[in-house]
Scaffold this active site. Structure first.
Site, PDB file in Angstrom:
ATOM      1  N   GLU A 248     -22.088  -5.626 -20.126  1.00  0.00           N
ATOM      2  CA  GLU A 248     -21.425  -6.960 -20.100  1.00  0.00           C
ATOM      3  C   GLU A 248     -22.746  -7.610 -20.830  1.00  0.00           C
ATOM      4  O   GLU A 248     -22.910  -8.612 -20.980  1.00  0.00           O
ATOM      5  CB  GLU A 248     -20.927  -7.465 -18.670  1.00  0.00           C
ATOM      6  CG  GLU A 248     -19.868  -6.885 -18.183  1.00  0.00           C
ATOM      7  CD  GLU A 248     -19.199  -7.676 -17.360  1.00  0.00           C
ATOM      8  OE1 GLU A 248     -20.088  -8.229 -16.553  1.00  0.00           O
ATOM      9  OE2 GLU A 248     -17.781  -6.298 -17.661  1.00  0.00           O
ATOM     10  N   ASP A 323     -13.537  -1.142 -11.795  1.00  0.00           N
ATOM     11  CA  ASP A 323     -14.370  -2.706 -11.649  1.00  0.00           C
ATOM     12  C   ASP A 323     -13.452  -3.553  -9.889  1.00  0.00           C
ATOM     13  O   ASP A 323     -12.691  -4.694 -10.379  1.00  0.00           O
ATOM     14  CB  ASP A 323     -14.128  -4.047 -12.461  1.00  0.00           C
ATOM     15  CG  ASP A 323     -14.607  -4.876 -12.210  1.00  0.00           C
ATOM     16  OD1 ASP A 323     -15.873  -4.942 -11.108  1.00  0.00           O
ATOM     17  OD2 ASP A 323     -15.018  -5.660 -13.177  1.00  0.00           O
ATOM     18  N   GLU A 351     -13.021 -11.048  -5.691  1.00  0.00           N
ATOM     19  CA  GLU A 351     -13.067 -11.330  -6.714  1.00  0.00           C
ATOM     20  C   GLU A 351     -11.475 -10.635  -7.592  1.00  0.00           C
ATOM     21  O   GLU A 351     -10.045 -11.155  -8.026  1.00  0.00           O
ATOM     22  CB  GLU A 351     -14.021 -10.554  -8.497  1.00  0.00           C
ATOM     23  CG  GLU A 351     -13.036 -10.681  -9.451  1.00  0.00           C
ATOM     24  CD  GLU A 351     -14.493 -10.229 -10.241  1.00  0.00           C
ATOM     25  OE1 GLU A 351     -15.544  -9.713 -10.028  1.00  0.00           O
ATOM     26  OE2 GLU A 351     -14.490 -10.404 -11.355  1.00  0.00           O
TER      27      GLU A 351
HETATM   28  C1  GCU Z   1     -17.015  -8.166 -13.083  1.00  0.00           C
HETATM   29  C2  GCU Z   1     -17.529  -9.293 -12.666  1.00  0.00           C
HETATM   30  C3  GCU Z   1     -18.236 -10.067 -13.067  1.00  0.00           C
HETATM   31  C4  GCU Z   1     -19.780  -9.067 -12.578  1.00  0.00           C
HETATM   32  C5  GCU Z   1     -19.495  -7.785 -13.094  1.00  0.00           C
HETATM   33  C6  GCU Z   1     -20.641  -6.934 -13.234  1.00  0.00           C
HETATM   34  O1  GCU Z   1     -16.957  -7.427 -14.458  1.00  0.00           O
HETATM   35  O2  GCU Z   1     -16.042  -9.575 -13.117  1.00  0.00           O
HETATM   36  O3  GCU Z   1     -18.639 -11.427 -12.655  1.00  0.00           O
HETATM   37  O4  GCU Z   1     -20.660  -9.957 -14.176  1.00  0.00           O
HETATM   38  O5  GCU Z   1     -18.669  -7.250 -12.943  1.00  0.00           O
HETATM   39  O6  GCU Z   1     -20.599  -6.513 -11.550  1.00  0.00           O
HETATM   40  O7  GCU Z   1     -21.873  -7.007 -13.272  1.00  0.00           O
END
Ligand code: GCU
Length: 647
Positions: A248, A323, A351
């Site tokens: 990400e 996730d 979440e």
């Molecule tokens: C999910 C979450 C993010 C987080 C990511 C992770 O995608 O929405 O906020 O950073 O997981 O676990 O790294």
């Protein structure tokens, strides 16, 4: 020591005075001072001296005991003994004694950690309980709060904590923040809790101190060694690093053409001489295997590195391959990395399960995970914390149960959800009808009779034992209810973008990665619905060992709760119930909503027995939960129904 004792004694009555606002969590301990505690001094002795309602306890440190954190409790209220290998063991024994346990117990995992996704500016990623308890712009911490946090964690056996977000700021490694970490570590240490931090892999470069962050570059390696040495100078028992790399948008070894092993090992080498570890996350997609079915990418990316990691590296993976969805099959990476240490990451913060608005007890979900992944395969367990500055710590009074459950399962993953819920309820709301409340009820009745001029009327009240059983039942059913009204039958990730609360089954944004779009996950069209991950589709089923591989691969043998996770099926597909797929979907959405209606009824019955503030706050949240469950039901049945109807 005396100072800490002072803080503790000053703190507890203060919390007690605040009555029932949830701030005391499950630790609603009276200050009794009835027990004579002899033997080893320390936190265990302090806690028992204040709160134990027996007469005599002897604490003995016995380093010949096999398990470092384990304990043995013998005796009864007149005279009890706790024997443990370590100070921490005595402390865990003390809390077990307060819960009424006896016998021998030792934790299943050595590493029982919370992961805080707390940013240095005080915000909390996916946090629904207020700002961070550790960080704020003023770099101020409240020692009594940190101590209360430590005590709560110690009471359930948690022995480590990662203080900042996995999306880590490079600033974390600078002096002011490391100093703060030291301060927090000093407060947590007496409670048997070590600190860890998340680090940004690109730190040497981002801080402008080296031109690159290439893990094979000598200057970079030296830079990390120096940083690590500096940390250990002030925090001698520092635990190590948690790393989110090439995930990400975070920097990582791929930026320099290196592997995950190159990156993790570089940090591991810096930490090794000090006894530190690296927890390297496998939550990756879109970096190396872009375009591949997202749930397959962790195995694709990490399997080639199996056997290449240092022995102080642990691969940390989420329970499911996607996730933290309300329901996922377990992540096959746990079966695939045979020569790599692994740990599981569970998400305590809700979440994808209704934030702190919805009552969803997560232990059943984690119990399900452990029915697929043997704890023996794991070195440790991490839980993404749901803690913030809110008075009740977790935003929802029942969300405290998830923090509690995580700790208890980290200690003993064979505990059932029922046992854990029962323990928590008993401590949090009481297993017997509170006296004060029945007094209150009697005066209510007197007033009612007087006002109505009748002697006959009695206010109807369900016996507390029945109410208690219903509350327990409500907790145990709540996760399945959430799956039903959000995403039954293996549906997944059809949440609203970004905040992940509420439904958006038609969600698609051309400028977003496809892996964030709901339409990619349910694949609904006029012919059917579901993601074909069978061997005819993306082949994700092939990442599972037998018997799951074969079982999941065919719709006839695939458990219905995973059906649309692994298969794309026509709307009139016949389910085991005899209903068609679309009817079955509707049936689940309706059941989910009905469950919440039932939870509300349970809570109404509980009213005479629960203190006003907590009752009211939970009631308000349940009302919201019903509105939102209905929204899920309406939006999703309408959306899917529009494909299923013959045109
Ligand atoms: C999910 C979450 C993010 C987080 C990511 C992770 O995608 O929405 O906020 O950073 O997981 O676990 O790294």
């Amino acid at each position: 020591m005396r100072k800490l004792l002072f803080i503790l004694t000053a703190l507890l009555p203060l919390l007690a005075l605040k009555a029932e606002d949830g701030s005391r969590l499950w630790l609603r301990l009276d200050t009794l001072r009835t027990a004579q505690v002899t033997g080893h001094e320390g936190k265990a002795a302090e806690v028992l001296k204040l709160h134990y309602d027996g007469k005599q306890v002897t604490l003995t440190l016995d380093p010949t005991q096999p398990a470092t954190d384990g304990y043995t409790i013998r005796g009864d209220k007149e005279a009890a003994t706790i024997t443990a290998h370590s100070e921490a063991g005595l402390l865990y024994g003390a809390f077990a004694l307060l819960r009424g346990e006896t016998g021998t117990s030792a934790p299943c995992f050595d590493l029982r950690l919370l992961n805080h996704w707390d940013n240095l500016d005080g915000s909390v990623e996916r946090g629904y309980a207020g700002e961070s308890i550790f960080w704020n712009d003023r770099l101020e911490t409240d020692p009594s709060l940190i101590e209360a946090y430590a005590m709560a964690n110690a009471s359930i056996g948690i022995n480590g904590t990662v203080l900042n977000n996995v999306n880590a700021s490079p600033k974390m490694l600078t002096a002011p923040y490391i100093n703060k970490v030291r301060e927090i570590a000093d407060l947590l240490r007496p409670w048997g809790i070590r600190v860890f931090i998340s680090v940004n892999f690109g730190s040497p470069k981002a801080l402008g101190e080296v031109e690159t962050a290439d893990p094979l570059n000598r200057q970079v390696r030296r830079w990390w060694k120096r940083r690590v040495t500096d940390i250990y100078k002030v925090i001698p028992d520092f635990g190590g690093f948690l790393v989110k790399a090439n995930s990400e948008g975070q920097p990582g070894p791929f930026d320099y053409g290196r592997t995950h092993a190159d990156g993790a090992n570089m940090l591991a080498d810096a930490l090794k001489p000090h006894g530190g570890i690296v927890m390297w996350r496998s939550f990756v997609y879109g970096a190396k295997h872009k375009g591949e079915d997202r749930v397959k990418q962790a195995v694709s990316e990490f399997k080639p590195c199996d056997g290449e990691f240092r022995d102080n590296v642990i691969l940390q993976s989420k329970n499911g391959p996607l996730d933290f969805q309300p329901r996922e099959p377990y992540a096959p990476i746990f079966d695939q990395m045979e020569q790599t240490h692994q740990m599981a990451e569970l998400q305590i913060t809700q979440e994808y399960l209704g934030h702190s608005q919805q009552l969803v007890f997560l232990a059943p979900m984690w119990e399900e995970f452990f029915s697929f992944v043997s704890p023996k395969k794991l070195k440790g367990i991490a839980g993404v914390a749901n803690i913030g500055l809110d008075t009740n710590w977790c935003g929802h009074h029942f969300a405290q149960a998830n923090w509690y459950a995580f700790g208890r399962l980290a200690w003993d993953p064979t505990l059932t959800s029922r046992q854990i819920a029962d323990e928590w309820l008993r401590q949090t709301f009481g297993s017997e009808a509170p006296e004060v409340k029945s007094e209150e009820r009697r005066s209510d009745e007197r007033r009612f009779r007087k006002e109505n001029g009748s002697q006959q009327i009695r206010l109807k009240r369900t016996p507390y034992a029945t109410v208690y059983a219903s509350m327990l039942d409500m907790m145990l059913r709540s996760r399945e209810a959430c799956v039903d009204y959000m995403m039954p039958l293996g549906l997944h990730h059809i949440f609203k973008f970004d905040h992940h609360y509420g439904p958006e089954p038609d969600g698609f944004k051309a400028n977003y990665p496809l892996e964030w779009c709901p339409v990619y996950y349910h694949q609904a069209d006029n012919r059917g619905v579901g993601f074909d991950r069978s061997s005819r589709g993306t082949g994700a089923t092939r990442q599972y060992p037998e018997p799951y591989r074969t079982q999941y691969d065919a719709p006839e043998t695939c458990p219905e709760e995973y059906l649309l996770w692994f298969h794309h099926l026509p709307w009139d597909y016949k389910m085991k119930s005899g209903r068609t797929l679309i009817q079955e979907m509707e049936w689940h959405y309706q059941r989910g909503v009905n469950e919440v209606i039932d939870f509300i009824a349970t809570w109404q019955q509980a009213k005479p027995y629960i203190d006003a503030q907590r009752w009211q706050e939970v009631n308000t949240k349940l009302t919201t939960q019903l509105v939102d469950a209905r929204e899920w039901q309406q939006v999703c049945t309408r959306y899917f129904g529009s494909f299923a109807q013959p045109k």
